[in-house]
Enzyme design. Structure first.
Site, short mmCIF file in Angstrom:
data_model
loop_
_atom_site.label_atom_id
_atom_site.label_comp_id
_atom_site.label_asym_id
_atom_site.label_seq_id
_atom_site.Cartn_x
_atom_site.Cartn_y
_atom_site.Cartn_z
N TYR A 1 -8.74 6.24 7.19
CA TYR A 1 -9.10 6.60 8.50
C TYR A 1 -10.41 7.48 8.46
O TYR A 1 -9.42 8.75 7.86
CB TYR A 1 -7.66 6.81 9.32
N TYR B 1 3.72 6.25 9.52
CA TYR B 1 3.23 5.33 10.22
C TYR B 1 4.07 4.31 8.77
O TYR B 1 4.08 3.45 9.33
CB TYR B 1 1.88 5.67 8.66
N PRO C 1 -4.34 0.73 18.13
CA PRO C 1 -4.21 0.14 17.41
C PRO C 1 -4.40 1.30 16.25
O PRO C 1 -3.37 0.73 15.23
CB PRO C 1 -4.69 -0.69 17.15
N LYS D 1 1.20 0.31 14.59
CA LYS D 1 2.60 0.23 15.60
C LYS D 1 2.91 -0.98 16.38
O LYS D 1 4.47 -1.65 16.22
CB LYS D 1 3.27 1.44 16.44
N HIS E 1 0.83 -0.88 0.22
CA HIS E 1 -0.18 -0.13 -0.34
C HIS E 1 0.80 1.09 -0.61
O HIS E 1 1.76 1.57 0.87
CB HIS E 1 -0.80 -0.25 1.29
C1 PHB Z 1 -6.21 -4.06 10.58
O1 PHB Z 1 -6.31 -3.86 9.40
O2 PHB Z 1 -6.36 -4.79 11.28
C2 PHB Z 1 -5.82 -2.71 10.96
C3 PHB Z 1 -4.83 -1.73 9.85
C4 PHB Z 1 -4.65 -0.59 10.87
C5 PHB Z 1 -4.79 0.27 11.35
C6 PHB Z 1 -5.31 -1.03 13.12
C7 PHB Z 1 -6.02 -2.03 12.60
O3 PHB Z 1 -4.04 1.00 12.49
#
Ligand code: PHB
Ligand code: APR
Length: 393
Positions: free
Chosen positions: A201, A387, A295, A299, A72
């Site tokens: 997000y 990130y 989460p 990280k 990605h």
């Molecule tokens: C996930 O794919 O489970 C996931 C992705 C990004 C995040 C947290 C969890 O910030």
């Protein structure tokens, strides 16, 4: 029973460490209290930094990751009815991330360990670590109904947040830093293709939402919910409607998620936690045993991998030269990266979620910060660098 490195916990930290040590010719035993199926199916995050991908490849655990992992190059952030894409490679000198579920990393590492590595015992519950400050620390555990002792040159606690290894550091020498958040995530897996090929997000007045994925046909979705939420209160219909409402944006009028059967629902608490130091005598802590991040910044798994990469290098040096210098700096080296990730995860969490007690003023500050990320390449680069993860050095 004696081994060079006794590893408590067969999550990603313990399993990757065992693999790295195996490649260095250092023997280890992994003790995991759950059974194999449980460990392989526990739903966790799924974003791998470039450095984590490289480490798995170098460890010989990258074959399926290279076939099935999804690189990605950016994420989308939605706020104030707008959508803004953050492009990682152009902001970070070419770095990106790979979507590959932690459960898959764990399956790959377990298969390798059982085929080529040292002992990996499931249903082996560690009860205590003794003699941390002696030359031969010992791990006591229960396996097949019997109390057993594993004597070691070194012990590594990779036993997660609820593990026992942390207690090997005397309370008087241990400092804990902690923060809990006034919200949780409702995480669902759905047999539905992700509509957009990157993660989204979303900041919204209804609360945070995140659209992630596990494969071209499986979506992983999250909703901010109050602490103490019962999944029973969330029917599939309510989940989909709420996701659509939180992702709605004037930038993509009429945008909707593709719906499909929801196959799992769980509520996840949000917490920040650091225990210092990450070493006492011959006992080391790695991964969630030493630190937790909420989460939002993806990280947790990457920090766990970074810890054991540093530790495997330090143990390899001790083995080949007899020098413990890298073992002595292990805790400080890891904590630098840990605190950077703690800050980033806190920033992402508090900027994107709506605190139930938040004032209108604080909401406007969040929007101002997100506007800054959307309009300043410097602010966007700061996010993108964190990130995609700092290089391991
Ligand atoms: C996930 O794919 O489970 C996931 C992705 C990004 C995040 C947290 C969890 O910030
Ligand atoms: N004895 C043996 N095993 C134990 C014990 C014990 N007393 N206590 C815990 N364990 C095992 C757990 O069953 C689990 O499999 O230790 C393992 C810890 O694994 P994780 O919790 O996955 O922690 P870690 O390997 O550090 O990985 C960190 O996991 O929680 C996510 O977001 C986090 O992605 C990050 C990653």
């Amino acid at each position: 029973m004696h081994t060079t490195v006794g590893i408590i916990g067969g999550g990603p930290a313990g399993l990757l460490l065992a693999r790295l040590l195996h490649n260095e010719g250092i023997d280890s035993v992994v003790l995991e209290r759950r059974d194999r199926t449980y460990v392989e199916q526990r739903q966790r995050a799924g974003i791998l930094e470039q450095a984590t991908v490289d480490a798995l490849r170098n460890a010989g655990a990258g074959a399926r990751l290279d076939r099935e992992g999804m690189p990605h190059d950016g994420i989308e952030i939605r706020f104030a009815n707008r959508a803004h894409r953050i492009d990682f490679p152009s902001l970070t000198g070419g770095r990106n991330v790979t979507v590959y579920a932690q459960t898959e990393v764990v399956k790959d590492l377990i298969a390798l360990q059982l085929a080529e590595g040292g002992p990996l015992l499931f249903d082996a519950q560690v009860t205590s670590v003794e003699g941390a400050d002696t030359a031969t620390p010992a791990v006591r555990f229960i396996h097949e109904g019997r109390q057993q002792t594993l004597s070691c040159d070194y012990v590594v606690g990779c036993d997660g947040f609820h593990g026992v290894a942390r207690n090997a550091v005397p309370a008087s020498l241990r400092t804990t830093y902690e923060r809990t958040y006034p919200y949780s995530w409702l995480g669902v897996l759905a047999e539905a293709p992700p509509v957009y090929n990157e993660l989204i997000y979303a900041h919204s007045e209804r609360g945070f939402a995140l659209a992630s994925m596990r494969s071209p046909s499986v979506s992983r979705l999250y909703l901010q919910v109050p602490n103490g939420t019962d999944t029973a209160a969330w029917s599939d219909q309510r989940i989909w409607d709420e996701l659509d409402a939180r992702f709605a944006t004037d930038s993509h009028p009429g945008w909707k998620l593709e719906r499909g059967p929801i196959t799992s629902k769980a509520v996840l608490p949000m917490r920040s936690h650091v225990t210092e130091p990450m070493r006492y005598g011959r006992v080391f802590l790695a991964g969630d045993a030493a630190h937790i991040v909420p989460p939002t910044g993806a990280k947790g798994l990457n920090l766990a991998a970074a810890d054991v990469i540093v530790l495997a290098r330090a143990l390899a040096r001790w083995r080949t030269t007899g020098s413990g210098d890298l073992l002595d700096t292990y805790s400080d080296t890891c904590l630098q990266r840990v605190w950077r990730a703690e800050h980033f995860s806190y920033f992402m969490t508090t900027t994107l979620h709506t605190d139930p007690n938040q004032s209108a003023f604080e909401t406007r500050l969040q929007i101002a910060q997100l506007e800054r990320v959307a309009t300043s390449p410097h602010a966007a680069a700061e996010l993108a660098e964190n990130y995609t993860g700092l290089p391991l050095g």
